[in-house]
Design an enzyme around this catalytic site. Structure first.
Site, PDB file in Angstrom:
ATOM      1  N   GLU A   1      -0.498  -9.302  -0.271  1.00  0.00           N
ATOM      2  CA  GLU A   1      -1.920  -9.541   0.009  1.00  0.00           C
ATOM      3  C   GLU A   1      -2.756  -9.612  -1.265  1.00  0.00           C
ATOM      4  O   GLU A   1      -3.655 -10.445  -1.380  1.00  0.00           O
ATOM      5  CB  GLU A   1      -2.449  -8.442   0.948  1.00  0.00           C
ATOM      6  CG  GLU A   1      -1.891  -8.589   2.359  1.00  0.00           C
ATOM      7  CD  GLU A   1      -2.130  -7.374   3.224  1.00  0.00           C
ATOM      8  OE1 GLU A   1      -1.807  -6.245   2.776  1.00  0.00           O
ATOM      9  OE2 GLU A   1      -2.637  -7.528   4.342  1.00  0.00           O
TER      10      GLU A   1
ATOM     11  N   GLY B   1       0.667  -4.941   1.025  1.00  0.00           N
ATOM     12  CA  GLY B   1      -0.503  -5.044   0.146  1.00  0.00           C
ATOM     13  C   GLY B   1      -0.211  -5.777  -1.145  1.00  0.00           C
ATOM     14  O   GLY B   1      -1.124  -6.303  -1.780  1.00  0.00           O
TER      15      GLY B   1
ATOM     16  N   ALA C   1       0.872  -1.171   0.000  1.00  0.00           N
ATOM     17  CA  ALA C   1       0.000   0.000   0.000  1.00  0.00           C
ATOM     18  C   ALA C   1       0.912   1.224   0.000  1.00  0.00           C
ATOM     19  O   ALA C   1       2.070   1.157   0.420  1.00  0.00           O
ATOM     20  CB  ALA C   1      -0.886  -0.025   1.230  1.00  0.00           C
TER      21      ALA C   1
ATOM     22  N   GLU D   1       4.431  -4.965   7.693  1.00  0.00           N
ATOM     23  CA  GLU D   1       3.621  -3.937   8.358  1.00  0.00           C
ATOM     24  C   GLU D   1       4.008  -3.674   9.813  1.00  0.00           C
ATOM     25  O   GLU D   1       3.995  -2.534  10.266  1.00  0.00           O
ATOM     26  CB  GLU D   1       2.130  -4.316   8.297  1.00  0.00           C
ATOM     27  CG  GLU D   1       1.502  -4.114   6.939  1.00  0.00           C
ATOM     28  CD  GLU D   1       1.659  -5.309   6.009  1.00  0.00           C
ATOM     29  OE1 GLU D   1       2.435  -6.233   6.335  1.00  0.00           O
ATOM     30  OE2 GLU D   1       0.995  -5.328   4.966  1.00  0.00           O
TER      31      GLU D   1
HETATM   32  N1  DAK Z   1       4.563   3.201  -0.930  1.00  0.00           N
HETATM   33  C1  DAK Z   1       4.937   4.344  -1.536  1.00  0.00           C
HETATM   34  N2  DAK Z   1       6.065   4.473  -2.263  1.00  0.00           N
HETATM   35  C2  DAK Z   1       6.850   3.375  -2.370  1.00  0.00           C
HETATM   36  C3  DAK Z   1       6.515   2.144  -1.781  1.00  0.00           C
HETATM   37  C4  DAK Z   1       5.301   2.073  -1.012  1.00  0.00           C
HETATM   38  N3  DAK Z   1       4.877   0.957  -0.437  1.00  0.00           N
HETATM   39  N4  DAK Z   1       7.515   1.270  -2.060  1.00  0.00           N
HETATM   40  C5  DAK Z   1       8.413   1.924  -2.821  1.00  0.00           C
HETATM   41  N5  DAK Z   1       8.009   3.206  -3.005  1.00  0.00           N
HETATM   42  C6  DAK Z   1       8.711   4.234  -3.756  1.00  0.00           C
HETATM   43  C7  DAK Z   1       9.926   4.754  -2.994  1.00  0.00           C
HETATM   44  O1  DAK Z   1       9.533   5.715  -2.049  1.00  0.00           O
HETATM   45  C8  DAK Z   1      10.741   5.346  -4.116  1.00  0.00           C
HETATM   46  O2  DAK Z   1      10.192   6.599  -4.463  1.00  0.00           O
HETATM   47  P1  DAK Z   1      11.195   7.857  -4.770  1.00  0.00           P
HETATM   48  O3  DAK Z   1      11.983   8.030  -3.542  1.00  0.00           O
HETATM   49  O4  DAK Z   1      11.997   7.409  -5.937  1.00  0.00           O
HETATM   50  O5  DAK Z   1      10.236   8.967  -5.073  1.00  0.00           O
HETATM   51  C9  DAK Z   1      10.477   4.385  -5.276  1.00  0.00           C
HETATM   52  O6  DAK Z   1       9.261   3.695  -4.945  1.00  0.00           O
HETATM   53  C10 DAK Z   1      11.575   3.357  -5.430  1.00  0.00           C
HETATM   54  O7  DAK Z   1      11.762   2.731  -4.182  1.00  0.00           O
HETATM   55  P2  DAK Z   1      13.208   2.566  -3.508  1.00  0.00           P
HETATM   56  O8  DAK Z   1      14.102   3.670  -3.916  1.00  0.00           O
HETATM   57  O9  DAK Z   1      12.991   2.351  -2.047  1.00  0.00           O
HETATM   58  O10 DAK Z   1      13.702   1.231  -4.215  1.00  0.00           O
HETATM   59  P3  DAK Z   1      14.683   0.137  -3.625  1.00  0.00           P
HETATM   60  O11 DAK Z   1      14.991  -0.773  -4.738  1.00  0.00           O
HETATM   61  O12 DAK Z   1      15.812   0.772  -2.889  1.00  0.00           O
HETATM   62  O13 DAK Z   1      13.817  -0.636  -2.533  1.00  0.00           O
HETATM   63  C11 DAK Z   1      11.838  -1.780  -1.709  1.00  0.00           C
HETATM   64  C12 DAK Z   1      12.700  -1.402  -2.953  1.00  0.00           C
HETATM   65  C13 DAK Z   1      10.569  -2.439  -2.223  1.00  0.00           C
HETATM   66  C14 DAK Z   1      12.612  -2.783  -0.858  1.00  0.00           C
HETATM   67  C15 DAK Z   1      11.554  -0.506  -0.905  1.00  0.00           C
HETATM   68  O14 DAK Z   1      11.006   0.481  -1.793  1.00  0.00           O
HETATM   69  C16 DAK Z   1      10.576  -0.750   0.195  1.00  0.00           C
HETATM   70  O15 DAK Z   1      10.914  -1.269   1.254  1.00  0.00           O
HETATM   71  N6  DAK Z   1       9.324  -0.276  -0.001  1.00  0.00           N
HETATM   72  C17 DAK Z   1       8.304  -0.360   0.983  1.00  0.00           C
HETATM   73  C18 DAK Z   1       7.819  -1.787   1.085  1.00  0.00           C
HETATM   74  C19 DAK Z   1       6.807  -1.917   2.185  1.00  0.00           C
HETATM   75  O16 DAK Z   1       7.068  -1.715   3.345  1.00  0.00           O
HETATM   76  N7  DAK Z   1       5.607  -2.258   1.765  1.00  0.00           N
HETATM   77  C20 DAK Z   1       4.528  -2.495   2.655  1.00  0.00           C
HETATM   78  C21 DAK Z   1       3.765  -1.250   2.762  1.00  0.00           C
HETATM   79  S1  DAK Z   1       2.633  -1.390   4.111  1.00  0.00           S
HETATM   80  C22 DAK Z   1      -4.427  -1.040   5.959  1.00  0.00           C
HETATM   81  C23 DAK Z   1      -4.461  -1.135   4.632  1.00  0.00           C
HETATM   82  C24 DAK Z   1      -3.374  -1.606   3.994  1.00  0.00           C
HETATM   83  C25 DAK Z   1      -2.233  -1.929   4.636  1.00  0.00           C
HETATM   84  C26 DAK Z   1      -2.211  -1.805   5.971  1.00  0.00           C
HETATM   85  C27 DAK Z   1      -3.288  -1.358   6.641  1.00  0.00           C
HETATM   86  N8  DAK Z   1      -5.572  -0.527   6.618  1.00  0.00           N
HETATM   87  C28 DAK Z   1      -5.938   0.795   6.380  1.00  0.00           C
HETATM   88  C29 DAK Z   1      -6.384  -1.374   7.449  1.00  0.00           C
HETATM   89  C30 DAK Z   1      -1.082  -2.321   3.907  1.00  0.00           C
HETATM   90  C31 DAK Z   1       0.125  -1.910   4.277  1.00  0.00           C
HETATM   91  C32 DAK Z   1       1.270  -2.065   3.435  1.00  0.00           C
HETATM   92  O17 DAK Z   1       1.235  -2.566   2.349  1.00  0.00           O
END
Ligand code: DAK
Length: 258
Positions: free
Chosen positions: A111, A108, A63, A131
Site C-alpha cells: 500500500e 501496508g 503494518a 489481510e
Molecule cells: N509485523 C510485525 N513483524 C513482522 C512483520 C509484520 N508485518 N513481518 C515480519 N515481521 C517480523 C517477524 O515476526 C520476525 O520477527 P522475529 O520472529 O524474528 O522477532 C521477523 O520480522 C522476520 O520475519 P520472518 O522470520 O517471518 O521472515 P521470513 O523470511 O520467514 O518471512 C515474510 C518473511 C515477509 C513472508 C513473513 O515475515 C510474513 O509473512 N510477514 C507478515 C506479512 C504480512 O502479512 N503483512 C501484512 C500485514 S497486515 C488497518 C491498517 C493497516 C492495515 C490493515 C488495517 N486499519 C487499522 C484500518 C494493514 C495491514 C497489514 O499490513
C-alpha cells in the site's frame, strides 16, 4: 529518528525505512517518523524523493501485526487513520516520489508503494495484500489504490485470494514499471530521479497535481484542472528559459524552480 533515515544529495532525497528486525514493518513510531521526515523535506532544493527499505530482503513487510493484534475497534480506526494520513501525504506530496521496492511489499508495504508516483523493484520483490488471511481488510488504501493501478479484476483477485505475486508478475500487471537485479535497483532509482529532477520543477509538480486531481473527476472537470495548471507555468523563469533555449537552439542553462 530511530526507524527512518533521510539523506538529501543535490536534488534527490532518499527516505529509507529502517526497522530490519521486523522486516521494516510499519508500527506507529515508523509512521510518525515518516510523517515528520516528509514535513522536513526542503522543497526549495529537493525535486524528487526515493522511498526504499533497509536491507536486502524487505521493502516493508506490512503494518506491524504485533502492534495491531491487541487493538480495540477505536484504536484500529486511529491506527488506520494515522497510516492513511501519512500515505495520503506521500501521494499528494508536491514532488514525485519513486518507490524502490527491494523485497517484500506486503499489506501496508504494498500500500505504501502504491502511494508513490512510480514503483520499480528488485527481482526478489514480492507484492501482496494478505489481510483477509489475518481477518481484516486492507486498511491503508489497498482496496482503493490497487484497483486504480492494476484494474478491478486483478485487484479483486489479489485481495480476495491473499496470494502474493513475484516481481515478474507485478511487472506484467503494471504494478511496477521495471524490475532490476537487487544491486542495480538504487542506481536505477537514482538515474530515474535525476532524469526527472533535471526538468522544470514547477512543471513537474503541476503534472503530478494534474494527473492526481484529474483522475478523481470527470473529463470535463479534469481538462479544466489541466488548463489551470498549464496556465500556472507561464510567466515563470523556467518557462521563459525553457522556451527561449529552444528558440535560440541552445540547451537550457538551468531550471531554477521559479
Ligand atoms: N509485523 C510485525 N513483524 C513482522 C512483520 C509484520 N508485518 N513481518 C515480519 N515481521 C517480523 C517477524 O515476526 C520476525 O520477527 P522475529 O520472529 O524474528 O522477532 C521477523 O520480522 C522476520 O520475519 P520472518 O522470520 O517471518 O521472515 P521470513 O523470511 O520467514 O518471512 C515474510 C518473511 C515477509 C513472508 C513473513 O515475515 C510474513 O509473512 N510477514 C507478515 C506479512 C504480512 O502479512 N503483512 C501484512 C500485514 S497486515 C488497518 C491498517 C493497516 C492495515 C490493515 C488495517 N486499519 C487499522 C484500518 C494493514 C495491514 C497489514 O499490513
Amino acid at each position: 529518528m530511530e526507524f527512518i533515515n533521510y539523506e538529501a544529495e543535490g536534488m534527490v532525497g532518499v527516505i529509507t525505512i529502517n526497522r530490519p528486525k521486523a522486516l521494516n514493518a510499519l508500527n506507529s513510531q515508523v509512521l510518525e517518523e515518516l510523517d515528520q521526515t516528509l514535513n522536513a523535506v526542503d522543497l526549495e532544493s529537493v525535486r524528487v524523493l526515493i522511498l526504499t527499505g533497509a536491507g536486502e530482503k524487505s521493502f516493508v513487510a506490512g503494518a506491524d501485526i504485533g502492534e495491531m493484534s491487541t487493538l480495540t475497534k477505536a484504536e484500529g480506526e486511529a491506527f488506520g487513520k494515522k497510516g492513511n494520513d501519512v500515505f495520503r501525504k506521500l501521494e499528494t506530496f508536491p514532488i514525485p516520489v519513486i518507490a524502490a521496492v527491494n523485497g517484500f511489499a506486503l499489506g501496508g508495504g504494498c500500500e505504501i508503494s502504491m502511494s508513490c508516483d512510480i514503483r520499480i523493484c528488485s527481482e526478489n520483490a514480492v507484492f501482496g495484500q494478505p489481510e483477509v488471511g489475518l481477518g481484516i481488510t486492507p486498511g491503508f488504501g489497498g482496496t482503493q489504490r490497487l484497483a486504480r493501478i492494476v484494474g478491478v479484476g486483478m485487484a479483486k483477485q489479489m485481495i480476495y485470494s491473499a496470494r502474493n505475486i513475484k516481481a515478474d508478475e507485478a511487472f506484467r500487471i503494471g504494478l511496477v514499471n521495471a524490475v532490476y537485479p537487487l544491486e542495480e535497483l538504487m542506481p536505477a532509482a537514482q538515474k530515474l530521479a535525476a532524469a526527472i529532477a533535471k526538468n522544470a520543477p514547477i512543471a513537474v509538480r503541476n503534472c503530478k497535481k494534474a494527473i492526481n486531481d484529474g483522475l478523481q473527476v470527470n473529463m470535463d472537470e479534469a481538462i479544466v484542472i489541466e488548463e489551470k495548471l498549464f496556465g500556472d507555468c507561464f510567466e515563470s523563469y523556467d518557462q521563459k528559459e525553457g522556451m527561449t533555449a529552444f528558440l535560440e537552439k541552445r540547451k537550457v542553462e538551468a531550471f531554477l524552480n521559479k
